[in-house]
Design a protein around this motif. Structure first.
Motif, mmCIF file in Angstrom:
data_model
loop_
_atom_site.group_PDB
_atom_site.id
_atom_site.type_symbol
_atom_site.label_atom_id
_atom_site.label_comp_id
_atom_site.label_asym_id
_atom_site.label_seq_id
_atom_site.Cartn_x
_atom_site.Cartn_y
_atom_site.Cartn_z
ATOM 1 N N ARG A 11 6.173 19.677 3.727
ATOM 2 C CA ARG A 11 7.479 19.768 3.996
ATOM 3 C C ARG A 11 7.669 20.889 5.249
ATOM 4 N NH1 ARG A 11 7.991 18.624 -1.632
ATOM 5 N NH2 ARG A 11 7.833 20.806 -2.125
ATOM 6 N N ALA A 12 6.844 21.717 5.198
ATOM 7 C CA ALA A 12 7.027 23.053 6.034
ATOM 8 C C ALA A 12 6.601 22.549 7.447
ATOM 9 C CB ALA A 12 6.075 24.080 5.573
ATOM 10 N N LEU A 13 5.661 21.580 7.554
ATOM 11 C CA LEU A 13 5.067 21.263 8.809
ATOM 12 C C LEU A 13 6.586 20.227 9.520
ATOM 13 C CD1 LEU A 13 3.128 20.533 11.009
ATOM 14 C CD2 LEU A 13 2.439 18.333 9.593
ATOM 15 N N GLN A 14 6.872 19.606 8.540
ATOM 16 C CA GLN A 14 8.056 18.681 9.097
ATOM 17 C C GLN A 14 9.314 19.796 9.639
ATOM 18 O OE1 GLN A 14 9.672 15.569 6.509
ATOM 19 N NE2 GLN A 14 10.674 14.837 8.035
ATOM 20 N N ARG A 15 9.459 20.745 8.933
ATOM 21 C CA ARG A 15 10.740 21.693 9.365
ATOM 22 C C ARG A 15 10.264 22.254 10.555
ATOM 23 N NH1 ARG A 15 10.853 23.117 3.979
ATOM 24 N NH2 ARG A 15 9.382 24.567 3.982
ATOM 25 N N ASP A 16 8.870 22.794 10.845
ATOM 26 C CA ASP A 16 8.435 23.408 11.954
ATOM 27 C C ASP A 16 8.382 22.550 13.183
ATOM 28 O OD1 ASP A 16 8.142 25.829 10.596
ATOM 29 O OD2 ASP A 16 5.836 25.376 10.413
ATOM 30 N N LEU A 17 8.306 21.237 13.040
ATOM 31 C CA LEU A 17 8.153 20.278 13.976
ATOM 32 C C LEU A 17 9.324 20.047 14.729
ATOM 33 C CD1 LEU A 17 5.802 17.545 12.727
ATOM 34 C CD2 LEU A 17 5.399 19.081 14.590
ATOM 35 N N VAL A 18 10.524 20.478 14.114
ATOM 36 C CA VAL A 18 11.996 20.415 14.589
ATOM 37 C C VAL A 18 11.940 21.473 15.832
ATOM 38 C CG1 VAL A 18 14.372 20.706 14.333
ATOM 39 C CG2 VAL A 18 13.105 19.777 12.430
ATOM 40 N N GLN A 19 11.387 22.211 15.830
ATOM 41 C CA GLN A 19 11.345 23.138 17.016
ATOM 42 C C GLN A 19 10.331 22.751 18.387
ATOM 43 O OE1 GLN A 19 13.579 25.405 16.763
ATOM 44 N NE2 GLN A 19 13.846 24.665 14.671
ATOM 45 N N LEU A 33 1.475 20.772 17.974
ATOM 46 C CA LEU A 33 1.107 19.952 16.704
ATOM 47 C C LEU A 33 -0.148 20.497 16.001
ATOM 48 C CD1 LEU A 33 1.664 17.912 14.206
ATOM 49 C CD2 LEU A 33 0.765 16.066 16.036
ATOM 50 N N THR A 34 -1.135 20.374 16.940
ATOM 51 C CA THR A 34 -2.584 20.850 16.671
ATOM 52 C C THR A 34 -2.632 22.416 16.138
ATOM 53 O OG1 THR A 34 -3.614 19.384 18.160
ATOM 54 C CG2 THR A 34 -4.810 21.261 17.237
ATOM 55 N N ALA A 35 -1.826 23.076 16.752
ATOM 56 C CA ALA A 35 -1.971 24.496 16.157
ATOM 57 C C ALA A 35 -1.101 24.641 14.866
ATOM 58 C CB ALA A 35 -0.967 25.344 17.258
ATOM 59 N N LEU A 36 -0.001 23.865 14.752
ATOM 60 C CA LEU A 36 0.828 23.788 13.382
ATOM 61 C C LEU A 36 -0.193 23.362 12.206
ATOM 62 C CD1 LEU A 36 4.271 22.701 14.415
ATOM 63 C CD2 LEU A 36 3.495 24.845 13.732
ATOM 64 N N LEU A 37 -0.928 22.282 12.635
ATOM 65 C CA LEU A 37 -1.913 21.806 11.573
ATOM 66 C C LEU A 37 -3.031 22.764 11.257
ATOM 67 C CD1 LEU A 37 -2.115 18.103 12.626
ATOM 68 C CD2 LEU A 37 -1.004 18.826 10.729
ATOM 69 N N ARG A 38 -3.569 23.629 12.385
ATOM 70 C CA ARG A 38 -4.565 24.453 12.239
ATOM 71 C C ARG A 38 -4.071 25.382 11.103
ATOM 72 N NH1 ARG A 38 -5.133 26.147 17.238
ATOM 73 N NH2 ARG A 38 -6.095 24.158 17.701
ATOM 74 N N GLY A 39 -2.656 25.743 11.114
ATOM 75 C CA GLY A 39 -2.415 26.790 10.391
ATOM 76 C C GLY A 39 -2.204 26.517 8.979
ATOM 77 N N GLY A 51 9.371 17.213 22.616
ATOM 78 C CA GLY A 51 8.590 15.983 22.693
ATOM 79 C C GLY A 51 7.877 15.396 21.822
ATOM 80 N N VAL A 52 8.118 15.743 20.294
ATOM 81 C CA VAL A 52 7.646 15.092 19.344
ATOM 82 C C VAL A 52 8.522 14.374 18.721
ATOM 83 C CG1 VAL A 52 5.882 16.867 18.708
ATOM 84 C CG2 VAL A 52 8.076 16.587 17.613
ATOM 85 N N LEU A 53 8.137 13.175 18.196
ATOM 86 C CA LEU A 53 8.903 12.189 17.058
ATOM 87 C C LEU A 53 8.498 12.040 16.006
ATOM 88 C CD1 LEU A 53 9.623 9.381 19.766
ATOM 89 C CD2 LEU A 53 11.323 11.175 19.202
ATOM 90 N N VAL A 54 9.203 12.344 14.897
ATOM 91 C CA VAL A 54 8.691 12.358 13.639
ATOM 92 C C VAL A 54 9.161 11.408 12.567
ATOM 93 C CG1 VAL A 54 8.379 13.971 11.532
ATOM 94 C CG2 VAL A 54 8.540 14.864 13.987
ATOM 95 N N GLY A 55 8.666 10.880 11.659
ATOM 96 C CA GLY A 55 9.236 9.949 10.661
ATOM 97 C C GLY A 55 8.201 9.776 9.409
#
Length: 362
Positions: free
Chosen positions: A174-182, A212-218, A185-189
């Motif tokens: 859920r945190a990743l989905q919130r961060d991806l709003v910022q 995205l890779t940086a967020l996943l690394r975190g 160029g990404v599309l999330v579903g």
């Protein structure tokens, strides 16, 4: 929003502020007992779309009214309410336009934020349906055009799932989905409730995938993820999603480990998974099932995994498992006896390699 207007403006001007709807009903006020009552001065301001000043003498003749000034509020040119300032009109008149502009700015910002949120939710819904292949070609094209999504831009999908079924891992998703709003160029579903699918453009727009890779690394250790091949056109979302989904599904088989995978790491297994349904898949999977059933200790399965991982080299597999080369040869012979396959014959090795992902139960 009405309460926010009241709180913010009253903290500055030192006068009571009321915010009314177009029907004159007080929505928020520094005087709590007036909330929900009708302000006839505000109703007049809304109906006639003009500033209404109320002197002490006027207040006696109107219902729910105190001396002050009432100004129409607009959002994109449309009247949405009235803001009122309590006090001697001569004293508060100078504050009127300032309070109105402040209130209108707050309303505009709130409406813009709501519009962005609504658009994000619609994009999320589109991505889920497109990735699942639930849209007819015309519906897909028209919906994408309405959202400003160019189907000809090559995109790849990354499927992300919790590494374990705990509340901590679910919160990481859920945190990743919130961060991806910022991330631009990404599309999330979502296609599956416990998975997130993220589409990123390729080519010149690689920045989105890097973000995205940086967020996943975190979130390392809490999330598993796999990236598929890039596609463009009307089937791009579905095909990109399927290659990512199947990559994630097979990445832990036959020697793969870790939490991040790419389609190019296991292309044969990923493609085979999508083609292995039905009786043909069951037939191809029979040797693998026989091996798993007979290998109670897991020693033979581990040996075959090391053998594949080291490019069918018995010597390299022996080094990886810290056993003698003859031990590997013995185990491979035992695998052949159980499965009926020859481990020195490439087609047979390939058949066993595909076993874990073929058949209706995989």
């Amino acid at each position: 929003m009405a309460r926010q207007v009241v709180e913010r403006t009253m903290s500055v001007i030192g006068h009571n502020v009321n915010v009314m709807g177009p029907d004159g009903v007080i929505l928020a006020s520094g005087q709590d007992d007036r909330i929900g009552t009708v302000h006839e001065g505000a109703l007049l301001a809304a109906q006639q779309d003009r500033v209404v000043e109320i002197a002490h003498s006027d207040a006696l003749a109107l219902r729910g009214v105190q001396p002050g000034i009432n100004l129409p509020l607009r959002c994109h040119g449309q009247l949405v309410g009235v803001v009122g300032i309590t006090g001697d009109p001569v004293q508060v008149r100078v504050l009127g336009d300032l309070i109105r502009v402040t209130a209108e700015l707050m309303v505009d910002q709130a409406q813009a934020a709501e519009s962005r949120q609504w658009r994000y939710r619609e994009r999320e819904e589109f991505v889920g349906h497109a990735a699942a292949g639930r849209l007819a070609p015309r519906e897909l094209t028209e919906w994408a055009a309405g959202l400003g999504i160019d189907l000809e831009v090559p995109r790849r999908a990354t499927v992300v799932a919790p590494a374990a079924r705990t509340s901590e891992h679910a919160e990481a998703l859920r945190a990743l989905q919130r961060d991806l709003v910022q991330v631009r160029g990404v599309l999330v579903g979502r296609v599956e409730p416990q998975e997130l699918v993220v589409f990123t453009p390729t080519g010149r727009s690689r920045g989105a995938h890097e973000d995205l890779t940086a967020l996943l690394r975190g979130a390392e250790g809490r999330l598993r993820h796999a990236t598929g091949r890039a596609f463009s056109g009307r089937t791009a979302f579905e095909h990109a999603y399927l290659t990512a989904r199947d990559t994630l599904a097979v990445s832990g088989l036959v020697g793969a480990d870790g939490g991040a995978y790419d389609f190019d790491d296991v292309p044969l297994l990923a493609l085979a998974r999508g083609m292995g349904e039905g009786w043909r898949g069951d037939l191809l999977a029979e040797p693998w099932r026989r091996l798993v059933a007979a290998d109670r200790s897991g020693e033979l399965v581990a040996t075959f995994g090391a053998y594949i991982q080291h490019h069918a080299s018995a010597t390299a597999a022996a080094g990886a498992l810290h056993v003698h080369r003859n031990t590997i040869r013995y185990r491979l012979a035992r695998i052949g006896e159980i499965t009926g396959l020859r481990m020195d014959h490439l087609p047979d090795v390939l058949m066993l390699y595909l076993g874990p992902v073929l058949g209706s139960d995989h």
